[in-house]
Design a protein around this motif. Structure first.
Motif, short mmCIF file in Angstrom:
data_model
loop_
_atom_site.label_atom_id
_atom_site.label_comp_id
_atom_site.label_asym_id
_atom_site.label_seq_id
_atom_site.Cartn_x
_atom_site.Cartn_y
_atom_site.Cartn_z
N UNK A 101 -1.22 -0.53 -7.61
CA UNK A 101 -1.11 -1.77 -6.90
C UNK A 101 -2.04 -1.73 -5.69
N UNK A 102 -2.56 -2.90 -5.33
CA UNK A 102 -3.49 -3.01 -4.22
C UNK A 102 -2.84 -3.67 -3.01
N UNK A 103 -3.34 -3.32 -1.84
CA UNK A 103 -2.93 -3.94 -0.59
C UNK A 103 -4.19 -4.54 0.03
N UNK A 104 -4.12 -5.81 0.40
CA UNK A 104 -5.26 -6.49 1.01
C UNK A 104 -4.90 -6.87 2.44
N UNK A 105 -5.66 -6.34 3.38
CA UNK A 105 -5.48 -6.65 4.79
C UNK A 105 -6.37 -7.86 5.12
N UNK A 106 -5.81 -8.82 5.86
CA UNK A 106 -6.54 -10.04 6.21
C UNK A 106 -6.45 -10.28 7.71
N UNK A 107 -7.57 -10.76 8.25
CA UNK A 107 -7.62 -11.12 9.66
C UNK A 107 -8.73 -12.14 9.86
N UNK A 108 -8.56 -13.02 10.82
CA UNK A 108 -9.61 -13.97 11.15
C UNK A 108 -10.81 -13.26 11.77
N UNK A 109 -10.60 -12.05 12.23
CA UNK A 109 -11.64 -11.30 12.93
C UNK A 109 -12.64 -10.62 12.01
#
Length: 114
Positions: free
Chosen positions: A1-9
């Motif tokens: 399984x994958x984890x995707x980190x998201x940020x506007x930065x």
């Protein structure tokens, strides 16, 4: 399984859950879903930088060496496998650390699992 980190930065950072878990455990965060708030980014970055520094002080364990020998054999036979390349903790942590730096500078949160 994958984890995707998201940020506007910054752009998204995706990694296997097993590797993300190690990083998030250091930050006392759940791997399934969570947030590192803008206020937490400085502390999170300091924690990961300290762990990277500590990981560089210790060479690969005997257990890893044993696994390599089991796969490739003591006689040099590679049993049809590609040469092994160990991926260090610092290499795995680097993309998230870069995101943390950008999020800290821009005062943005980092989210995953949403």
């Amino acid at each position: 399984m994958l984890v995707t980190f998201k940020s506007k930065a910054a752009g998204e950072v995706t990694m296997y859950q097993v590797h993300a878990r190690r990083l998030l455990d250091l930050l006392h965060k759940d791997v399934a879903r969570g947030v590192i708030t803008a206020e937490e980014t400085g502390h999170a970055l300091a924690v990961l930088e300290a762990q990277v520094a500590a990981s560089r002080l210790h060479p690969a364990s005997d257990e890893l060496e044993h696994d390599v020998r089991a796969h490739h054999g003591d006689d040099g036979d590679d049993n049809g496998h590609e040469p092994t390349t160990a991926v260090t903790f610092s290499a795995r942590a680097y993309p998230l650390m870069e995101m943390l730096r950008a999020a800290h500078a821009g005062k943005n949160d980092i989210l995953w699992g949403v």
